[in-house]
Design a protein around this motif. Structure first.
Motif, PDB file in Angstrom:
ATOM      1  N   ILE A 146      -3.313  -4.377  -8.606  1.00 51.71           N
ATOM      2  CA  ILE A 146      -3.719  -4.454  -7.191  1.00 51.71           C
ATOM      3  C   ILE A 146      -3.717  -3.069  -6.558  1.00 51.71           C
ATOM      4  O   ILE A 146      -4.672  -2.679  -5.893  1.00 51.71           O
ATOM      5  CB  ILE A 146      -2.796  -5.424  -6.420  1.00 51.71           C
ATOM      6  CG1 ILE A 146      -3.047  -6.860  -6.887  1.00 51.71           C
ATOM      7  CG2 ILE A 146      -3.003  -5.297  -4.914  1.00 51.71           C
ATOM      8  CD1 ILE A 146      -2.003  -7.854  -6.417  1.00 51.71           C
ATOM      9  N   VAL A 147      -2.652  -2.318  -6.779  1.00 52.72           N
ATOM     10  CA  VAL A 147      -2.557  -0.977  -6.195  1.00 52.72           C
ATOM     11  C   VAL A 147      -3.644  -0.071  -6.767  1.00 52.72           C
ATOM     12  O   VAL A 147      -4.282   0.692  -6.037  1.00 52.72           O
ATOM     13  CB  VAL A 147      -1.143  -0.381  -6.410  1.00 52.72           C
ATOM     14  CG1 VAL A 147      -1.093   1.084  -6.016  1.00 52.72           C
ATOM     15  CG2 VAL A 147      -0.113  -1.175  -5.621  1.00 52.72           C
ATOM     16  N   SER A 148      -3.898  -0.158  -8.067  1.00 54.35           N
ATOM     17  CA  SER A 148      -4.933   0.660  -8.700  1.00 54.35           C
ATOM     18  C   SER A 148      -6.316   0.360  -8.139  1.00 54.35           C
ATOM     19  O   SER A 148      -7.146   1.253  -8.002  1.00 54.35           O
ATOM     20  CB  SER A 148      -4.948   0.442 -10.214  1.00 54.35           C
ATOM     21  OG  SER A 148      -3.765   0.937 -10.790  1.00 54.35           O
ATOM     22  N   ALA A 149      -6.565  -0.894  -7.822  1.00 53.67           N
ATOM     23  CA  ALA A 149      -7.882  -1.298  -7.311  1.00 53.67           C
ATOM     24  C   ALA A 149      -8.029  -1.073  -5.808  1.00 53.67           C
ATOM     25  O   ALA A 149      -9.136  -1.149  -5.279  1.00 53.67           O
ATOM     26  CB  ALA A 149      -8.127  -2.771  -7.630  1.00 53.67           C
ATOM     27  N   ARG A 176      -6.098  -1.998   5.199  1.00 49.66           N
ATOM     28  CA  ARG A 176      -4.669  -1.988   4.887  1.00 49.66           C
ATOM     29  C   ARG A 176      -4.355  -3.094   3.889  1.00 49.66           C
ATOM     30  O   ARG A 176      -4.989  -4.134   3.894  1.00 49.66           O
ATOM     31  CB  ARG A 176      -3.851  -2.208   6.158  1.00 49.66           C
ATOM     32  CG  ARG A 176      -3.942  -1.048   7.123  1.00 49.66           C
ATOM     33  CD  ARG A 176      -3.198  -1.358   8.417  1.00 49.66           C
ATOM     34  NE  ARG A 176      -3.195  -0.234   9.316  1.00 49.66           N
ATOM     35  CZ  ARG A 176      -4.196   0.086  10.136  1.00 49.66           C
ATOM     36  NH1 ARG A 176      -5.293  -0.649  10.141  1.00 49.66           N
ATOM     37  NH2 ARG A 176      -4.107   1.129  10.922  1.00 49.66           N
ATOM     38  N   LEU A 177      -3.357  -2.824   3.083  1.00 51.59           N
ATOM     39  CA  LEU A 177      -2.880  -3.796   2.114  1.00 51.59           C
ATOM     40  C   LEU A 177      -1.380  -3.908   2.285  1.00 51.59           C
ATOM     41  O   LEU A 177      -0.690  -2.887   2.392  1.00 51.59           O
ATOM     42  CB  LEU A 177      -3.199  -3.338   0.682  1.00 51.59           C
ATOM     43  CG  LEU A 177      -2.602  -4.211  -0.414  1.00 51.59           C
ATOM     44  CD1 LEU A 177      -3.593  -5.298  -0.778  1.00 51.59           C
ATOM     45  CD2 LEU A 177      -2.253  -3.398  -1.634  1.00 51.59           C
ATOM     46  N   VAL A 178      -0.871  -5.123   2.311  1.00 49.80           N
ATOM     47  CA  VAL A 178       0.567  -5.372   2.365  1.00 49.80           C
ATOM     48  C   VAL A 178       0.915  -6.249   1.172  1.00 49.80           C
ATOM     49  O   VAL A 178       0.261  -7.266   0.929  1.00 49.80           O
ATOM     50  CB  VAL A 178       0.978  -6.088   3.679  1.00 49.80           C
ATOM     51  CG1 VAL A 178       2.468  -6.389   3.674  1.00 49.80           C
ATOM     52  CG2 VAL A 178       0.593  -5.259   4.892  1.00 49.80           C
ATOM     53  N   ALA A 179       1.917  -5.831   0.410  1.00 49.49           N
ATOM     54  CA  ALA A 179       2.362  -6.611  -0.748  1.00 49.49           C
ATOM     55  C   ALA A 179       3.878  -6.763  -0.677  1.00 49.49           C
ATOM     56  O   ALA A 179       4.586  -5.824  -0.309  1.00 49.49           O
ATOM     57  CB  ALA A 179       1.969  -5.914  -2.043  1.00 49.49           C
ATOM     58  N   ARG A 214      -8.027   1.528  -3.677  1.00 47.35           N
ATOM     59  CA  ARG A 214      -8.888   2.586  -3.137  1.00 47.35           C
ATOM     60  C   ARG A 214     -10.360   2.313  -3.379  1.00 47.35           C
ATOM     61  O   ARG A 214     -11.188   2.463  -2.500  1.00 47.35           O
ATOM     62  CB  ARG A 214      -8.509   3.926  -3.754  1.00 47.35           C
ATOM     63  CG  ARG A 214      -9.373   5.072  -3.237  1.00 47.35           C
ATOM     64  CD  ARG A 214      -8.936   6.386  -3.887  1.00 47.35           C
ATOM     65  NE  ARG A 214      -9.697   7.482  -3.367  1.00 47.35           N
ATOM     66  CZ  ARG A 214     -10.817   7.939  -3.923  1.00 47.35           C
ATOM     67  NH1 ARG A 214     -11.307   7.360  -4.984  1.00 47.35           N
ATOM     68  NH2 ARG A 214     -11.447   8.965  -3.393  1.00 47.35           N
ATOM     69  N   GLU A 215     -10.703   1.925  -4.591  1.00 43.70           N
ATOM     70  CA  GLU A 215     -12.106   1.811  -4.969  1.00 43.70           C
ATOM     71  C   GLU A 215     -12.710   0.429  -4.730  1.00 43.70           C
ATOM     72  O   GLU A 215     -13.906   0.318  -4.519  1.00 43.70           O
ATOM     73  CB  GLU A 215     -12.267   2.178  -6.450  1.00 43.70           C
ATOM     74  CG  GLU A 215     -11.867   3.596  -6.776  1.00 43.70           C
ATOM     75  CD  GLU A 215     -12.936   4.608  -6.411  1.00 43.70           C
ATOM     76  OE1 GLU A 215     -14.111   4.238  -6.314  1.00 43.70           O
ATOM     77  OE2 GLU A 215     -12.576   5.781  -6.218  1.00 43.70           O
ATOM     78  N   GLU A 216     -11.888  -0.610  -4.801  1.00 41.76           N
ATOM     79  CA  GLU A 216     -12.451  -1.953  -4.820  1.00 41.76           C
ATOM     80  C   GLU A 216     -11.972  -2.877  -3.708  1.00 41.76           C
ATOM     81  O   GLU A 216     -12.728  -3.736  -3.262  1.00 41.76           O
ATOM     82  CB  GLU A 216     -12.151  -2.610  -6.171  1.00 41.76           C
ATOM     83  CG  GLU A 216     -12.722  -1.840  -7.346  1.00 41.76           C
ATOM     84  CD  GLU A 216     -12.244  -2.399  -8.669  1.00 41.76           C
ATOM     85  OE1 GLU A 216     -12.049  -3.624  -8.754  1.00 41.76           O
ATOM     86  OE2 GLU A 216     -12.069  -1.605  -9.605  1.00 41.76           O
ATOM     87  N   LEU A 217     -10.735  -2.738  -3.287  1.00 39.96           N
ATOM     88  CA  LEU A 217     -10.173  -3.727  -2.371  1.00 39.96           C
ATOM     89  C   LEU A 217     -10.206  -3.323  -0.911  1.00 39.96           C
ATOM     90  O   LEU A 217     -10.388  -4.169  -0.043  1.00 39.96           O
ATOM     91  CB  LEU A 217      -8.720  -4.047  -2.754  1.00 39.96           C
ATOM     92  CG  LEU A 217      -8.509  -4.695  -4.115  1.00 39.96           C
ATOM     93  CD1 LEU A 217      -7.021  -4.900  -4.365  1.00 39.96           C
ATOM     94  CD2 LEU A 217      -9.254  -6.015  -4.206  1.00 39.96           C
ATOM     95  N   LEU A 218     -10.000  -2.049  -0.636  1.00 41.20           N
ATOM     96  CA  LEU A 218      -9.860  -1.624   0.751  1.00 41.20           C
ATOM     97  C   LEU A 218     -11.101  -0.895   1.256  1.00 41.20           C
ATOM     98  O   LEU A 218     -11.545   0.075   0.649  1.00 41.20           O
ATOM     99  CB  LEU A 218      -8.656  -0.690   0.913  1.00 41.20           C
ATOM    100  CG  LEU A 218      -7.292  -1.312   0.671  1.00 41.20           C
ATOM    101  CD1 LEU A 218      -6.201  -0.265   0.824  1.00 41.20           C
ATOM    102  CD2 LEU A 218      -7.047  -2.464   1.622  1.00 41.20           C
ATOM    103  N   ALA A 223      -4.511   6.147 -10.965  1.00 39.44           N
ATOM    104  CA  ALA A 223      -5.267   5.416 -11.982  1.00 39.44           C
ATOM    105  C   ALA A 223      -6.475   4.716 -11.379  1.00 39.44           C
ATOM    106  O   ALA A 223      -7.471   4.477 -12.066  1.00 39.44           O
ATOM    107  CB  ALA A 223      -4.372   4.394 -12.682  1.00 39.44           C
ATOM    108  N   GLY A 224      -6.421   4.406 -10.097  1.00 38.10           N
ATOM    109  CA  GLY A 224      -7.517   3.709  -9.434  1.00 38.10           C
ATOM    110  C   GLY A 224      -8.606   4.615  -8.912  1.00 38.10           C
ATOM    111  O   GLY A 224      -9.616   4.154  -8.394  1.00 38.10           O
ATOM    112  N   ILE A 225      -8.427   5.937  -9.046  1.00 38.40           N
ATOM    113  CA  ILE A 225      -9.455   6.858  -8.564  1.00 38.40           C
ATOM    114  C   ILE A 225     -10.537   6.938  -9.625  1.00 38.40           C
ATOM    115  O   ILE A 225     -10.341   7.489 -10.700  1.00 38.40           O
ATOM    116  CB  ILE A 225      -8.865   8.253  -8.256  1.00 38.40           C
ATOM    117  CG1 ILE A 225      -7.833   8.124  -7.142  1.00 38.40           C
ATOM    118  CG2 ILE A 225      -9.966   9.236  -7.901  1.00 38.40           C
ATOM    119  CD1 ILE A 225      -7.082   9.391  -6.843  1.00 38.40           C
TER     120      ILE A 225
END
Length: 120
Positions: free
Chosen positions: A14-17, A28-31, A19-23, A51-53
């Motif tokens: 989730i964190v890796s995705a 903002r993302l809260v986990a 920057r590029e896919e989720l937000l 890793a998500g860049i």
């Protein structure tokens, strides 16, 4: 849920995705999760973000903060769940945590924010 053996892999994905896919920009993302070894969580989260860049050329940045509870030693984690159960069961659980490199467990709230750098 406790996330099981792959709970950290789910959080890392989730964190890796993010920057590029989720937000979207400004998103903002809260986990909320129970995480192992919170002492090294900052480094793990930073590596997941890196890793998500991907290869997109959007100049955006993801920043975040993680709030963690006081770490609970692996031996004491879920001790109440083993009340009335054979000691061997608890010992096997703790041994499996240690073999996996888990020394402590903490509750965590992670906040991520994607923004574009300020124009100069």
């Amino acid at each position: 849920s406790g996330g099981g053996a792959d709970g950290q892999l789910v959080l890392a994905s989730i964190v890796s995705a993010a920057r590029e896919e989720l937000l979207a920009p400004g998103g903002r993302l809260v986990a909320v999760a129970t995480v192992p070894n919170a002492e090294t969580l900052t480094q793990r989260i930073a590596s997941w973000v890196r890793a998500g860049i991907g290869h997109r050329h959007e100049p955006s940045t993801v920043e975040g903060v993680a709030f963690c509870s006081k770490p609970t030693l692996a031996h004491d984690f879920l001790a109440d769940a083993f009340q009335g159960r054979p000691k061997l069961e608890h010992d096997c659980y703790v041994s499996a945590l240690h073999r996996s490199g888990v020394q402590t467990m903490s509750d965590m709230v992670l906040l991520l924010h994607r923004h574009f750098p300020s124009a100069r």
